[in-house]
Write a protein that holds these residues in place. Structure first.
Motif, short mmCIF file in Angstrom:
data_model
loop_
_atom_site.label_atom_id
_atom_site.label_comp_id
_atom_site.label_asym_id
_atom_site.label_seq_id
_atom_site.Cartn_x
_atom_site.Cartn_y
_atom_site.Cartn_z
N ALA A 37 -13.19 4.10 82.09
CA ALA A 37 -12.52 4.11 83.32
C ALA A 37 -11.74 2.88 82.50
O ALA A 37 -12.11 2.04 81.24
CB ALA A 37 -14.26 3.31 83.47
N LYS A 64 -23.82 -8.30 85.75
CA LYS A 64 -22.27 -7.87 85.60
C LYS A 64 -22.21 -8.36 84.19
O LYS A 64 -20.68 -8.88 84.40
CB LYS A 64 -21.24 -7.34 86.77
CG LYS A 64 -21.62 -6.26 87.73
CD LYS A 64 -20.71 -6.59 87.82
CE LYS A 64 -20.98 -5.39 89.89
NZ LYS A 64 -19.91 -4.91 90.61
N ALA A 124 -26.27 2.19 82.33
CA ALA A 124 -24.75 1.95 83.88
C ALA A 124 -24.03 3.05 83.20
O ALA A 124 -23.53 3.21 84.38
CB ALA A 124 -24.52 0.77 82.86
N ARG A 125 -24.34 3.82 82.28
CA ARG A 125 -23.16 4.83 81.82
C ARG A 125 -23.92 5.93 83.03
O ARG A 125 -23.13 6.98 84.28
CB ARG A 125 -23.40 5.47 80.72
CG ARG A 125 -22.48 6.16 80.14
CD ARG A 125 -22.39 6.34 78.59
NE ARG A 125 -21.86 4.97 77.91
CZ ARG A 125 -23.03 5.16 77.19
NH1 ARG A 125 -23.98 5.62 76.63
NH2 ARG A 125 -23.22 3.43 75.89
N ASN A 156 -23.42 5.26 86.40
CA ASN A 156 -21.60 5.36 87.50
C ASN A 156 -21.24 6.93 87.50
O ASN A 156 -20.12 7.47 88.18
CB ASN A 156 -20.88 4.80 86.13
CG ASN A 156 -21.02 3.22 86.31
OD1 ASN A 156 -21.22 3.22 87.19
ND2 ASN A 156 -20.73 2.75 85.51
N GLN A 157 -22.11 7.55 85.96
CA GLN A 157 -21.82 9.32 86.04
C GLN A 157 -22.21 10.14 87.65
O GLN A 157 -21.82 10.63 88.14
CB GLN A 157 -22.45 9.99 85.41
CG GLN A 157 -21.91 9.08 83.82
CD GLN A 157 -22.52 10.13 82.64
OE1 GLN A 157 -24.04 10.15 82.89
NE2 GLN A 157 -21.92 10.09 81.79
N TYR A 214 -23.12 7.94 90.79
CA TYR A 214 -22.46 6.98 91.08
C TYR A 214 -20.89 6.83 91.60
O TYR A 214 -21.11 5.37 90.88
CB TYR A 214 -23.47 6.56 92.50
CG TYR A 214 -24.77 6.63 92.30
CD1 TYR A 214 -25.83 7.56 93.32
CD2 TYR A 214 -25.97 5.98 91.27
CE1 TYR A 214 -26.11 8.40 93.48
CE2 TYR A 214 -27.24 6.83 91.24
CZ TYR A 214 -27.19 8.04 92.05
OH TYR A 214 -28.65 8.37 92.10
N PRO A 215 -20.23 7.66 91.61
CA PRO A 215 -18.91 7.65 90.86
C PRO A 215 -18.69 6.47 91.65
O PRO A 215 -18.50 5.63 93.26
CB PRO A 215 -17.84 8.41 90.74
CG PRO A 215 -18.02 9.22 91.43
CD PRO A 215 -20.18 9.43 91.51
N GLY A 216 -17.70 5.24 91.49
CA GLY A 216 -16.39 3.96 92.65
C GLY A 216 -15.78 4.47 92.32
O GLY A 216 -15.47 5.66 92.72
N GLU A 266 -15.81 1.12 87.91
CA GLU A 266 -16.97 1.17 87.74
C GLU A 266 -17.84 0.61 88.31
O GLU A 266 -17.52 -0.65 88.33
CB GLU A 266 -17.62 1.72 86.20
CG GLU A 266 -16.81 2.96 85.65
CD GLU A 266 -17.00 3.23 84.59
OE1 GLU A 266 -17.55 4.56 83.92
OE2 GLU A 266 -17.38 2.08 83.60
N ILE A 267 -18.93 0.35 89.11
CA ILE A 267 -19.66 0.00 89.02
C ILE A 267 -20.39 -0.84 88.80
O ILE A 267 -19.99 -2.35 89.06
CB ILE A 267 -20.70 0.52 91.00
CG1 ILE A 267 -20.46 0.66 91.94
CG2 ILE A 267 -21.49 -0.39 91.37
CD1 ILE A 267 -20.33 2.29 92.69
N GLU A 279 -20.03 -1.82 81.30
CA GLU A 279 -21.78 -1.49 80.28
C GLU A 279 -21.63 -2.85 79.61
O GLU A 279 -20.20 -3.21 79.59
CB GLU A 279 -21.66 -0.31 79.12
CG GLU A 279 -21.45 0.14 80.05
CD GLU A 279 -21.58 2.02 79.01
OE1 GLU A 279 -21.62 2.00 77.96
OE2 GLU A 279 -20.79 3.13 79.28
#
Length: 392
Positions: free
Chosen positions: A3, A150, A171-172, A175-176, A178-180, A237-238, A241
């Protein structure tokens, strides 16, 4: 999927400590001293992890509340400044439990079973029944604790790196799944977006794409990569990492030579009265080869000398090492010198703590203010997570 980070937020640090009662020298040298230094450089969130205490003390939680107050007092006495750091109690911020629950819906069981400390602590605490969901899941709760704020960095010792790595994996995976939001930079030309939409259409098998066509962030990101137009585009990304911030943690043995720990009962409290501290140190194990006063010793294998390395001046260390190797001093004398050094280090903290004990409302106010600030920040993340997971 990588990202592009378009945010420009101040660097943030997050860490916590279980409430096991008054803190000891190992807690201070292993974490707290470093936190005090970090608060001048970062936006810091430090919490007292009472939920984590329940993972091992669920059968008798009667001491947890008092322990929370003790830890809070030691935090302030050691130098944490509520004007610089947000200091709060984990259970006061309900978002911790909610995010933990949401994470548990998609985290593979095998990830938790492979955490090194899971079996290690079961071995160390055999007298407790730790075959519970809470104990198995505490590293995931730790991930929720971290990601809720965060942070850019999580200050830990080497033995906690695996926990932060699990957090990064969580986190990874989030994000995979539920993409931002897919974004373009202001300098992106309209025809560049058209090229990306056309590529996304082909990847998705759509007959025709327009600016109103809805593609998910993954499809647009992949299209941007394939059209070589990635620089002005990316995915916000929401859950970023966090990175490990390794805490310089000197070797600090307990009275029996093992790592100083409440579990082993081999600790010296930060609030230990001087007379009791000196008596405790007199019982500390030394070089096992030095049986008699006239036997020369080896400071390199002596736990007492490890304390000298942390607390004593270089001059005292040289004097103690020479006296040990030549048998010109006895172990009691050597221990008295390290006692002097420890007392010098903790005396200001003890004075501050005594003052706080006369003003209990100060502790309550600090935790209440920290609660309000933590909830505000935590809810922002939870709102994003709930929206991404279709719950809001």
């Amino acid at each position: 999927m990588s990202a592009i980070n378009t945010t420009n937020t101040p660097r943030r640090v997050l860490s916590g400590m279980r409430p096991t009662g008054v803190l000891h020298l190992g807690n201070y040298m292993g974490a707290l001293r470093n936190w005090v230094e970090l608060q001048s450089e970062y936006e810091c969130f430090f919490f007292i992890a009472d939920f984590h205490a329940l993972t091992t003390e669920y059968a008798d939680p009667s001491q947890i509340k008092a322990s929370v107050q003790d830890v809070a007092m030691d935090f302030l006495a050691a130098g944490l400044d509520p004007e610089k750091s947000t200091i709060f109690v984990q259970s006061d911020v309900p978002q911790h439990a909610e995010l933990f629950t949401l994470f548990s819906m998609f985290t593979p069981l095998s990830w938790l079973e492979r955490v090194p400390t899971y079996k290690d602590q079961q071995e160390q605490l055999r007298e407790k029944d730790l075959a519970t969901y809470g104990f198995l899941g505490y590293p995931l709760l730790q991930s929720a604790d971290i990601l809720l704020y965060k942070p850019d960095f999580v200050p830990v010792g080497a033995d906690q790196v695996a926990h932060v790595e699990l957090t990064r994996e969580v986190a990874r995976r989030f994000n995979q799944l539920y993409p931002g939001e897919f974004f373009t930079s202001p300098e992106a030309a309209p025809w560049e977006m058209s090229a990306i939409l056309e590529k996304a259409r082909k990847l998705a098998g759509e007959p025709k794409a327009s600016m109103r066509t809805q593609f998910n962030a993954h499809q647009l990101y992949e299209a941007a990569q394939q059209t070589k137009k990635l620089s002005p585009f990316g995915v916000r990304e929401i859950l970023p990492e966090p990175q490990v911030l390794l805490t310089p943690s000197p070797k600090l043995p307990g009275l029996d030579g093992r790592k100083m720990s409440k579990s082993y009962g081999n600790f010296i409290m930060l609030s230990e009265p001087e007379a009791e501290l000196r008596e405790k140190l007199k019982t500390m194990v030394t070089d096992p080869a030095r049986v008699r006063r006239t036997d020369p010793g080896n400071p390199d294998v002596c736990p007492v000398f490890d304390l000298h390395k942390v607390f004593s001046s270089e001059e005292t260390q040289l004097k103690a090492a020479h006296g040990c190797r030549t048998a010109s001093i006895g172990c009691i004398e050597c221990k008295s010198w390290v006692a002097d050094a420890i007392i010098t280090t903790i005396a200001p903290m003890q004075a501050h703590r005594r003052d706080l004990e006369t003003r209990p409302q100060v502790i309550l106010d600090v935790l209440e203010n920290g609660k309000a600030r933590a909830i505000t920040r935590a809810q922002q993340t939870l709102d994003e997570v709930q929206h991404a997971m279709g719950l809001a």
